[in-house]
Design a protein around this motif. Sequence first.
Motif, PDB file in Angstrom:
ATOM      1  N   ILE A  42     -16.796  28.886 -97.114  1.00  0.00           N
ATOM      2  CA  ILE A  42     -17.876  29.127 -96.663  1.00  0.00           C
ATOM      3  C   ILE A  42     -18.921  29.417 -97.566  1.00  0.00           C
ATOM      4  CG2 ILE A  42     -19.293  30.102 -94.996  1.00  0.00           C
ATOM      5  CD1 ILE A  42     -16.940  29.992 -93.127  1.00  0.00           C
ATOM      6  N   ALA A  43     -18.407  30.519 -98.371  1.00  0.00           N
ATOM      7  CA  ALA A  43     -19.421  31.169 -99.341  1.00  0.00           C
ATOM      8  C   ALA A  43     -19.830  29.960-100.415  1.00  0.00           C
ATOM      9  CB  ALA A  43     -18.743  32.601-100.226  1.00  0.00           C
ATOM     10  N   LEU A  44     -18.906  29.159-100.927  1.00  0.00           N
ATOM     11  CA  LEU A  44     -19.146  28.126-101.797  1.00  0.00           C
ATOM     12  C   LEU A  44     -20.100  27.192-101.161  1.00  0.00           C
ATOM     13  CD1 LEU A  44     -15.933  27.460-103.567  1.00  0.00           C
ATOM     14  CD2 LEU A  44     -18.023  28.628-104.589  1.00  0.00           C
ATOM     15  N   MET A  45     -20.065  26.705-100.035  1.00  0.00           N
ATOM     16  CA  MET A  45     -20.621  26.014 -99.470  1.00  0.00           C
ATOM     17  C   MET A  45     -22.113  26.229 -99.438  1.00  0.00           C
ATOM     18  SD  MET A  45     -18.254  24.292 -96.181  1.00  0.00           S
ATOM     19  CE  MET A  45     -16.544  23.776 -96.434  1.00  0.00           C
ATOM     20  N   ALA A  46     -22.314  27.363 -98.831  1.00  0.00           N
ATOM     21  CA  ALA A  46     -23.750  27.949 -98.621  1.00  0.00           C
ATOM     22  C   ALA A  46     -24.272  28.009 -99.920  1.00  0.00           C
ATOM     23  CB  ALA A  46     -23.578  29.304 -97.918  1.00  0.00           C
ATOM     24  N   MET A  47     -23.655  28.398-101.132  1.00  0.00           N
ATOM     25  CA  MET A  47     -24.030  28.514-102.348  1.00  0.00           C
ATOM     26  C   MET A  47     -24.762  27.066-102.820  1.00  0.00           C
ATOM     27  SD  MET A  47     -23.472  27.869-105.689  1.00  0.00           S
ATOM     28  CE  MET A  47     -21.660  27.722-105.698  1.00  0.00           C
ATOM     29  N   TYR A  48     -23.751  26.211-102.800  1.00  0.00           N
ATOM     30  CA  TYR A  48     -24.282  24.863-102.866  1.00  0.00           C
ATOM     31  C   TYR A  48     -25.280  24.357-101.969  1.00  0.00           C
ATOM     32  CZ  TYR A  48     -20.000  23.379-105.967  1.00  0.00           C
ATOM     33  OH  TYR A  48     -19.334  23.328-106.893  1.00  0.00           O
ATOM     34  N   ALA A  49     -25.215  24.611-100.903  1.00  0.00           N
ATOM     35  CA  ALA A  49     -26.568  24.110 -99.886  1.00  0.00           C
ATOM     36  C   ALA A  49     -27.667  24.840-100.419  1.00  0.00           C
ATOM     37  CB  ALA A  49     -26.172  24.488 -98.618  1.00  0.00           C
ATOM     38  N   THR A  50     -27.822  26.209-100.984  1.00  0.00           N
ATOM     39  CA  THR A  50     -28.851  26.750-101.206  1.00  0.00           C
ATOM     40  C   THR A  50     -29.338  26.070-102.557  1.00  0.00           C
ATOM     41  OG1 THR A  50     -27.942  28.905-100.788  1.00  0.00           O
ATOM     42  CG2 THR A  50     -29.797  28.897-102.232  1.00  0.00           C
ATOM     43  N   ALA A  51     -28.659  25.653-103.471  1.00  0.00           N
ATOM     44  CA  ALA A  51     -28.963  24.934-104.701  1.00  0.00           C
ATOM     45  C   ALA A  51     -29.328  23.393-104.262  1.00  0.00           C
ATOM     46  CB  ALA A  51     -27.922  24.821-105.759  1.00  0.00           C
ATOM     47  N   MET A  52     -28.941  23.000-103.383  1.00  0.00           N
ATOM     48  CA  MET A  52     -29.178  21.500-102.865  1.00  0.00           C
ATOM     49  C   MET A  52     -30.261  21.317-102.259  1.00  0.00           C
ATOM     50  SD  MET A  52     -25.753  19.288-103.265  1.00  0.00           S
ATOM     51  CE  MET A  52     -24.827  20.335-101.900  1.00  0.00           C
ATOM     52  N   PHE A  53     -30.757  22.388-101.356  1.00  0.00           N
ATOM     53  CA  PHE A  53     -32.203  22.259-100.657  1.00  0.00           C
ATOM     54  C   PHE A  53     -33.107  22.199-101.645  1.00  0.00           C
ATOM     55  CE2 PHE A  53     -30.293  25.233 -97.151  1.00  0.00           C
ATOM     56  CZ  PHE A  53     -29.953  24.167 -96.529  1.00  0.00           C
ATOM     57  N   GLY A  54     -32.927  22.848-102.855  1.00  0.00           N
ATOM     58  CA  GLY A  54     -33.926  22.504-103.938  1.00  0.00           C
ATOM     59  C   GLY A  54     -33.764  21.532-104.530  1.00  0.00           C
ATOM     60  N   MET A  55     -32.708  20.691-104.701  1.00  0.00           N
ATOM     61  CA  MET A  55     -32.462  19.528-105.359  1.00  0.00           C
ATOM     62  C   MET A  55     -32.921  18.408-104.240  1.00  0.00           C
ATOM     63  SD  MET A  55     -30.979  18.828-107.979  1.00  0.00           S
ATOM     64  CE  MET A  55     -29.830  17.454-108.228  1.00  0.00           C
ATOM     65  N   THR A  56     -32.741  18.600-102.853  1.00  0.00           N
ATOM     66  CA  THR A  56     -33.490  17.653-102.164  1.00  0.00           C
ATOM     67  C   THR A  56     -35.105  17.579-102.119  1.00  0.00           C
ATOM     68  OG1 THR A  56     -31.617  18.373-100.373  1.00  0.00           O
ATOM     69  CG2 THR A  56     -33.817  17.310 -99.690  1.00  0.00           C
ATOM     70  N   ILE A  57     -35.760  18.743-102.356  1.00  0.00           N
ATOM     71  CA  ILE A  57     -37.149  18.633-102.444  1.00  0.00           C
ATOM     72  C   ILE A  57     -37.573  17.881-103.855  1.00  0.00           C
ATOM     73  CG2 ILE A  57     -38.998  20.151-103.188  1.00  0.00           C
ATOM     74  CD1 ILE A  57     -37.946  22.163-100.852  1.00  0.00           C
ATOM     75  N   LEU A  58     -36.765  18.376-104.905  1.00  0.00           N
ATOM     76  CA  LEU A  58     -37.205  17.846-106.260  1.00  0.00           C
ATOM     77  C   LEU A  58     -36.719  16.207-106.112  1.00  0.00           C
ATOM     78  CD1 LEU A  58     -38.135  18.638-108.918  1.00  0.00           C
ATOM     79  CD2 LEU A  58     -35.726  18.957-109.698  1.00  0.00           C
ATOM     80  N   VAL A  59     -35.546  15.788-105.818  1.00  0.00           N
ATOM     81  CA  VAL A  59     -34.963  14.409-106.015  1.00  0.00           C
ATOM     82  C   VAL A  59     -35.557  13.638-105.140  1.00  0.00           C
ATOM     83  CG1 VAL A  59     -33.096  12.854-106.325  1.00  0.00           C
ATOM     84  CG2 VAL A  59     -32.967  15.007-107.420  1.00  0.00           C
ATOM     85  N   GLY A  60     -35.345  14.101-103.687  1.00  0.00           N
ATOM     86  CA  GLY A  60     -35.741  13.175-102.542  1.00  0.00           C
ATOM     87  C   GLY A  60     -37.274  13.256-102.323  1.00  0.00           C
ATOM     88  N   LEU A  61     -37.783  14.479-102.137  1.00  0.00           N
ATOM     89  CA  LEU A  61     -39.232  14.456-101.701  1.00  0.00           C
ATOM     90  C   LEU A  61     -40.155  14.059-102.756  1.00  0.00           C
ATOM     91  CD1 LEU A  61     -37.848  15.788 -99.358  1.00  0.00           C
ATOM     92  CD2 LEU A  61     -39.908  16.753 -98.904  1.00  0.00           C
ATOM     93  N   SER A  62     -39.825  14.817-103.987  1.00  0.00           N
ATOM     94  CA  SER A  62     -40.712  14.678-105.179  1.00  0.00           C
ATOM     95  C   SER A  62     -40.413  13.549-106.012  1.00  0.00           C
ATOM     96  CB  SER A  62     -40.952  15.684-105.713  1.00  0.00           C
ATOM     97  OG  SER A  62     -41.630  15.828-106.991  1.00  0.00           O
TER      98      SER A  62
END
Lengths: 521, 292
Positions: A42-62
């Motif tokens: 769970i800790a790893l998943m949450a850590m990845y999710a934290t980083a990937m929220f940023g990736m979503t904004i960068l790669v996906g939205l921007s």
Amino acid sequence: MMRDLLRLPGARLVLHAAVALLAWLLLVGITGMVDPLMNYYIALMAMYATAMFGMTILVGLSGQVSLGNGALMAVGGYVFAVTTLNWETVPFTGIAMNGIWAMLFAAIGGVLIGLLIGGLGARLRGPYLAGLTLGVAVGVPAIANRFPELLGGETGLQLTVPYPAGGYAAAGEFVDEAFTEDFPTEQQDELPTEQIEDLPTEQVEELPTEQDASGDDLLTLDNFPNEGDVLTEGDVLTDGDFSADGDDLLTLDNFPNEGDVLTDGDVPTDGDFSADGDDLLTLDNFPTEDELPADPSAPDGALDPEFAVDPDVEATFDGLDGLDAGFILEQWQAVLAVSVACIVAFLALNLVRGRQGRQWRAVRDDSVAAAVAGISPGRSKVSAFVVSSVFAALAGAVFAQILSYVGPGAFGLGLSLSLLVGVVLGGRGSLWGAVIGAVLLVWLPEFVLRAAGDRGWEEQVTNNAPNLIYGLLVVAVVLVAPGGIVGSLQSLVRRVRRTPASPSAAGLAERVDAGVGKDDS
Amino acid sequence: MTSFIDYVLGGFGSGMIIALMALALVLTWRATRVVNFAQVGQAMFTTFIALSLQTLTGSWVIALVGAMVAGALLGVIVQYLVLRPVKRADTSGAIIATFGVLIALQAAAGMIWGGDSRAYPQPFGNTAITLFGREWPVSAYDLVVVGFAVILVVGLTLLFTRTNLGLAMRATAFNPEVARLSGIRVGRTLTIGWALAGIVGAVAGVLVAPTSAISPNSFDILLVFAFTAAVIGGLDSLIGAVALGIGTGLILSVVSGYSDSSNAPVVALVLLAVNLVLKPEGVFGHHKARSV
């Protein structure tokens, strides 16, 4: 009705806060119910999710494909490590330094590196930006080698205090006094002086070779302490912390004969972590540590295989209040990672669904049209980069605490690539996609490992199978379902809803879809 | 001063290899306007094939030829199966797909040949040449590397300037629609471009392998160097890729000589960043790197 309510000023903010809070409560509740291994995941998943929220904004939205977010995580992790190791108080204030401050500094580091790289990259077209960030992914972790004194060089830095004993998250809340007094004093005194000198000589050969030997590029679960094979690596990364006996860092060679270690004069310190003879590195030992100092006959207990299933310790797995009774490292890690992820998710929800999100999408789809509408494309792209960089830095700080270690190997190109894989598979541009991607990144290697165990695959096949699957899936998703898992589900829902052929229903479905695309992103 | 000269001379061999890999990137870019980030993955894979052939037959030449054939095939496969079907509108898609190929190739190589670094046998002497009473930081092998690079560059230049195929490729790169109207089979021309890039990359891989070890990830850093060289050279320009590849090799060699080789990636990053800020279209190029 719902829609009207959401038009009220501040309604979105309240809704997002409620969603984040509910998610947090649910996840924290789960961490109290599952075993330490699950908490670790769970800790790893949450850590990845934290980083990937940023990736979503960068790669996906921007629309900026970045390979550099693993390096941005490195910035966060290193800032966290260096500030906790070197500062006893927060500069200019005199407040005692703690983990929350260190994470704040990590976030500030994220803002600065995001401004720098985002500023360089904002006006570059796709492949140029990807290449620049690729250079960042490879070059930034290498900077650690430039400053071996401060950043630990190739061997990295061991974090002294990854858990509340050091004072953050109100130590008393989690741990009893005996623990707070015994544990940190030894570590804080000994590690900074002795370990930094020792590590280069003793561990230089070990760390890199073992990381290379794992053979897989992406950072997968088998790099982490919990797998049988990875006991070797886990001890290098984490146990260095606890080997307070200075000149004799625990290395692989020491482990087979823990009996020796315990009968040495070093028992009080070594006994702390080799508490149960046969299961050294699962970190389950640490929950029991607070009891060990209180129990001078620890060596006997430590050699007893039954020690790990001490009823007291078992009891702590039962619920949230277990945190008061005993300190479970994995659960604490999971709560920390989940808390950061939920805060970041709240921020991301507000950004993505608000004016800023619309601006990012507008610039991505047509920067000229967006500029005509009064949006500055450059500023929009830099802001996306800064936001994703802050999220990555926070994830890096969490990662550093999960590993109790930062080093160039942990934040290499593989980490950057796995973030990209997770975002693409989950669904570019969807925050849910980031969550699904995070689950995939942690679950798939585990699944493959189990399947491999059943079928008796060779180790080098097993180690590389997850990455082969990731690579092929990424290609398949780009070719067949560019929206990833979330996008495919959305279009499936859309198709199902459209089957009633009445035009009004179709129109409604269209609107709902638009809403789904916007709201559930 | 003598050490400076030594470092510069010592950079020629590695510079040539960076130049070849940059050349491969430029060839795919010219053909399909895609930067093939999987290029080093393909080169790594073909180098492993070469290593297997070498162990099997004991012949360096057979291994090299085998790698070139495999490189051409792999280039065609990747272009045909992965890049051609990517939707034109999905601008990020092509980039992400090439990274997908890179990840898959590295994993496949790890599965087949294992993750450990392996030594690649030295075909020629690797001892420093002694001439005029001093040792030069150049070995016979470096000269072979330079020789191969020169042959490839001259061959490609002749191909592009003196043959119908080269004319067709240049026309396609310049304007695919007009080229198609003039009767050029554009699809086939693009695939040939990728095959050529695969061959060049394969040669670079086989040439670089003896100077370092080979493992599934060992060429990652070469990708950064080659991309730096290709971009500063203009991405469009064969001459630019070669010149800047050698230049990058020399700079990195001098930096590594005076400080430490672990600084090389940082220096490459700085070079790339400075170039992208000051002259993003590259020294020899005229293609727009920036939007807006």
